[in-house]
Design a protein around this motif. Structure first.
Motif, short mmCIF file in Angstrom:
data_model
loop_
_atom_site.label_atom_id
_atom_site.label_comp_id
_atom_site.label_asym_id
_atom_site.label_seq_id
_atom_site.Cartn_x
_atom_site.Cartn_y
_atom_site.Cartn_z
N ASN A 107 0.80 -1.22 0.00
CA ASN A 107 0.00 0.00 0.00
C ASN A 107 0.83 1.27 0.00
O ASN A 107 0.41 2.30 -0.53
N CYS A 108 2.02 1.21 0.60
CA CYS A 108 2.79 2.44 0.79
C CYS A 108 4.28 2.13 0.87
O CYS A 108 4.67 1.06 1.36
N VAL A 109 5.09 3.03 0.39
CA VAL A 109 6.54 2.97 0.56
C VAL A 109 7.02 4.33 1.06
O VAL A 109 6.43 5.36 0.74
N ALA A 110 8.06 4.31 1.87
CA ALA A 110 8.60 5.57 2.42
C ALA A 110 10.12 5.47 2.44
O ALA A 110 10.68 4.56 3.05
N TRP A 111 10.77 6.41 1.77
CA TRP A 111 12.22 6.45 1.71
C TRP A 111 12.73 7.32 2.84
O TRP A 111 12.22 8.42 3.06
N ASN A 112 13.72 6.83 3.58
CA ASN A 112 14.23 7.59 4.72
C ASN A 112 14.89 8.87 4.23
O ASN A 112 15.81 8.82 3.41
N PRO A 113 14.46 10.05 4.73
CA PRO A 113 15.01 11.31 4.23
C PRO A 113 16.41 11.62 4.72
O PRO A 113 17.12 12.41 4.10
N ALA A 114 16.82 11.02 5.84
CA ALA A 114 18.14 11.29 6.40
C ALA A 114 19.14 10.17 6.14
O ALA A 114 20.35 10.41 6.12
N TYR A 115 18.66 8.96 5.98
CA TYR A 115 19.50 7.80 5.69
C TYR A 115 19.02 7.21 4.36
O TYR A 115 18.20 6.30 4.33
N PRO A 116 19.51 7.76 3.24
CA PRO A 116 18.93 7.44 1.92
C PRO A 116 19.17 6.02 1.44
O PRO A 116 18.72 5.66 0.37
N SER A 117 19.86 5.20 2.23
CA SER A 117 20.02 3.79 1.86
C SER A 117 18.94 2.92 2.48
O SER A 117 19.01 1.69 2.38
N LEU A 118 17.95 3.54 3.12
CA LEU A 118 16.87 2.78 3.78
C LEU A 118 15.52 3.11 3.17
O LEU A 118 15.21 4.27 2.88
N LEU A 119 14.72 2.08 2.99
CA LEU A 119 13.38 2.21 2.44
C LEU A 119 12.48 1.26 3.20
O LEU A 119 12.87 0.14 3.52
N VAL A 120 11.26 1.71 3.53
CA VAL A 120 10.32 0.84 4.24
C VAL A 120 9.05 0.72 3.41
O VAL A 120 8.64 1.65 2.70
N SER A 121 8.43 -0.45 3.47
CA SER A 121 7.20 -0.71 2.73
C SER A 121 6.15 -1.30 3.66
O SER A 121 6.47 -2.03 4.60
N ALA A 122 4.88 -0.98 3.39
CA ALA A 122 3.76 -1.45 4.21
C ALA A 122 2.78 -2.20 3.32
O ALA A 122 2.50 -1.76 2.19
N SER A 123 2.23 -3.30 3.85
CA SER A 123 1.44 -4.18 2.99
C SER A 123 0.19 -4.71 3.69
O SER A 123 0.08 -4.69 4.92
N ASP A 124 -0.71 -5.22 2.88
CA ASP A 124 -1.89 -5.90 3.40
C ASP A 124 -1.54 -7.21 4.09
O ASP A 124 -2.41 -7.83 4.72
N ASP A 125 -0.29 -7.67 3.97
CA ASP A 125 0.10 -8.91 4.65
C ASP A 125 0.42 -8.70 6.13
O ASP A 125 1.01 -9.57 6.77
N GLU A 126 0.06 -7.51 6.66
CA GLU A 126 0.13 -7.16 8.08
C GLU A 126 1.55 -6.88 8.58
O GLU A 126 1.78 -6.80 9.78
N CYS A 127 2.50 -6.71 7.67
CA CYS A 127 3.87 -6.44 8.12
C CYS A 127 4.48 -5.30 7.32
O CYS A 127 3.94 -4.86 6.29
N LEU A 128 5.61 -4.84 7.83
CA LEU A 128 6.43 -3.86 7.13
C LEU A 128 7.76 -4.51 6.80
O LEU A 128 8.22 -5.41 7.52
N ARG A 129 8.40 -4.06 5.76
CA ARG A 129 9.73 -4.53 5.41
C ARG A 129 10.67 -3.35 5.29
O ARG A 129 10.33 -2.34 4.67
N LEU A 130 11.84 -3.51 5.89
CA LEU A 130 12.88 -2.50 5.81
C LEU A 130 13.90 -2.97 4.79
O LEU A 130 14.49 -4.05 4.93
N TRP A 131 14.10 -2.15 3.76
CA TRP A 131 15.02 -2.50 2.67
C TRP A 131 16.30 -1.68 2.81
O TRP A 131 16.26 -0.49 3.13
N ALA A 132 17.44 -2.33 2.56
CA ALA A 132 18.74 -1.69 2.72
C ALA A 132 19.72 -2.32 1.73
O ALA A 132 19.39 -3.32 1.06
N PRO A 133 20.93 -1.78 1.60
CA PRO A 133 21.93 -2.42 0.74
C PRO A 133 22.24 -3.83 1.22
O PRO A 133 22.16 -4.14 2.41
N LYS A 134 22.60 -4.68 0.29
CA LYS A 134 22.89 -6.08 0.60
C LYS A 134 24.09 -6.17 1.52
O LYS A 134 25.11 -5.52 1.31
N GLU A 135 23.98 -6.99 2.56
CA GLU A 135 25.08 -7.21 3.48
C GLU A 135 25.94 -8.38 3.03
O GLU A 135 25.44 -9.32 2.40
#
Length: 587
Positions: A513-541
């Protein structure tokens, strides 16, 4: 061969016979221009012997001898001599009528330097005997004469806005005058640095994954002129760092605070969860749960100072709530009537005022104390956005149910149309400067508009959107990227200059439903879904399995937009070229 005082054409600035090498090479005009640029750089960095040897062998000078004398006069503070030399070059100015203006600039610099050194009598002689006679105007003469009574140099700097000799004021005057001289007489300052920066900017613009500052500085170890600039997907937020659980129903919205340290998620389960970013682990930690929203929480926005969170409800009637972030208490509630429900909001930069709007016909300007200052009735607003280019913006953008984006001026009580869409607007997001807006349209996906030119810039491909409200966002250091949710359970990331997706992030099992890019830490992105969870996306470790909550199977894919192998659940990676390249299993 031209002698001193003679200017050769087409950039051919030739030294005197005394300095020319008997073995000088016969260079073309373009080659001599390159030598001049290199020579200027050598001189600027203090490699004077190398500079002398280069100029002698190439049989040319960086600039005309008169220009060299003019430069030296200014930098040494000999302004009368500089004026005489400028008079000799008057015919070489881009516009001969500029000479009186340039002369005034030099005399004002002379006047201020005399005041700085405490020579007030000589300064006044310069003002009355030289500057006043050039017809600068009585107001300017009065302003300059008022500086003569200032007792200290520090107060002079503050009053006049002049930075003083130690503040590089002579170099500033020289740079301003240099703009009026053609480059075959005097090269623009730092020409090689500027050319290198332009080259790097061009490479950055072509770099699909560039997500760092464009500013080049010599201390930046990440910048090299020895090879072409290229970023890899390994530094891009395309790997799931964390899966965040806490909601018990669909997650409709998520957003970051301006400092990037707080995140809030809104859910159909009637709660808003505050999350804290741990900057050591770059993971989210669950904080306070804000409850009491009776029919779901569909939208929220942090105040710029992160002290407040304004939460709006779903489509059913209920009030908007202003929460205090530090203590998790309700500070104020807003409602027009029992049949209305606020569905969107945004803050002014001062964190004291905000706008809230409903899809049933009310659009209000409010304060954190709970006061409604102004209301427009009959406006069914879908989304609002306030530009943060100034401390006190005068207008608000609002997308409404009539497929319009309008600009509202609350102070002047004026409204004007900015954009007219072809399709129903489901959500709208503005860039930081308010010049661009992203619009998610029903059955169309994401579209990029230029607010100033009132034109459609780009239609992005790939996002699946029907009649559900899906939010997109700008992201990255320079907001060069665009991310959007989608009904096919993926997160799509685009470069704003390309229609096809840069990558698709796979991991959610239902509509994102929604994505939000971190304005201060531009390597982070979060997404929200109907599957009842959020996912935090970052560079591959690299070889790090410490994040137990992050699923390791269906993580991400880089795609040309034609293949759908990412949906199979295999973890996919990309080769260097994204467009037109196959997706590769890492089995």
């Amino acid at each position: 061969m031209p002698t001193n005082g003679t200017v050769a054409t087409s950039g051919d600035v030739t030294p005197s016979a005394a300095t020319a090498s008997p073995f000088a090479k016969d260079l073309a005009c373009s080659e001599k221009e390159v030598v001049r640029v290199i020579g200027q750089y050598l001189r600027d960095v203090g490699l004077n012997e190398s500079y002398d040897a280069l100029m002698k062998e190439a049989s040319c000078d960086v600039e005309h001898p008169c220009a060299t004398a003019f430069r030296n006069h200014i930098l040494e503070g000999n302004f009368d001599e500089a004026i005489d030399t400028l008079a000799d070059m008057q015919n070489k100015l881009k516009c001969k009528d500029d000479f009186p203006v340039l002369k005034v600039m030099l005399l004002e610099q002379k006047y201020l330097e005399l005041l700085e050194s405490g020579k007030r009598v000589e300064a006044l002689k310069c003002l009355r005997g030289q500057i006043d006679k050039l017809g600068v105007g009585m107001e300017r003469v009065k302003e300059l004469s008022s500086f003569a009574v200032i007792p200290t140099a520090e107060l002079l700097y503050k009053k006049s806005g002049w930075v003083g000799v130690r503040g590089m004021s002579r170099q500033m005057v020289l740079a301003k005058i240099q703009e009026h001289l053609p480059p075959d007489i005097m090269l623009p300052p730092q020409r090689l640095r500027i050319l290198l920066q332009q080259s790097l900017d061009h490479q950055v613009d072509r770099c699909r994954f560039h997500n760092t500052s464009r500013k080049v500085c010599e201390s930046d170890a990440g910048v090299s002129y020895l090879m072409d600039h290229a970023c890899t997907e390994d530094q891009f937020p395309a790997s799931c760092r964390q899966v965040c659980h806490g909601h018990t129903d669909e997650v409709w919205y998520c957003t970051w605070s301006a400092d990037g340290l707080n995140m809030a998620s809104c859910s159909k389960d009637n709660t808003v969860i505050l999350w804290k970013l741990n900057i050591d682990t770059m993971e989210l930690e669950k904080g306070k749960v804000l409850s009491g929203h009776r029919r779901g929480a569909s939208f929220c926005a942090f105040s710029p100072d992160a002290n407040y969170l304004l939460v709006c409800g779903g489509n059913d009637p209920q009030e908007a709530r202003l929460w205090s972030v530090p203590d998790g208490e309700v500070k104020a509630q807003f409602r027009h009537n029992n049949d209305d429900c606020f569905t969107t909001c945004d803050w002014f930069p001062n964190s004291k005022r905000f706008v809230i709007a409903s899809a049933r016909g009310h659009f209000s300007l409010c304060t954190t104390s709970g006061t409604m200052l102004h209301t427009w009735d009959g406006v069914r607003v879908q989304s609002v956005a306030i530009p943060h280019t100034t401390p006190n913006p005068k207008w608000v953008l609002a997308a409404d149910s009539l497929k319009r984006v309008r600009r509202y001026d609350f102070d002047a009580e004026r409204v004007c149309d900015v954009i007219t869409e072809e399709f129903n607007i489901m959500s709208m997001t503005a860039s930081r400067d308010g010049q661009l807006v992203l619009i998610n349209c029903a059955n169309q996906g994401v579209r990029l508009w230029d607010v100033q030119d009132k034109c459609l810039v780009r239609r992005f491909r790939g996002v699946t959107q029907g009649q559900f409200t899906i939010y997109s966002c700008f992201g990255g250091v320079n907001q060069d990227f665009i991310a959007s949710g989608s009904e096919d359970s993926k997160v799509y990331i685009f470069h704003k200059t390309r229609e096809d997706p840069l990558c698709r992030l796979v991991g959610h099992s239902k509509t994102v439903n929604c994505v939000a890019w971190n304005p201060a830490y531009p390597s982070l992105l979060v997404s929200a879904s109907d599957d009842e969870c959020l996912r935090l996306w970052a560079p591959k470790e690299e070889e790090d399995s410490s994040h137990s909550q992050c699923q390791s199977d269906d993580d991400f894919s880089f795609s040309n937009g034609d293949t759908d192998s990412a949906a199979t659940g295999d973890r996919l990676f990309s080769v260097a070229e994204v467009e037109g390249s196959p997706e590769l299993d890492d089995d």
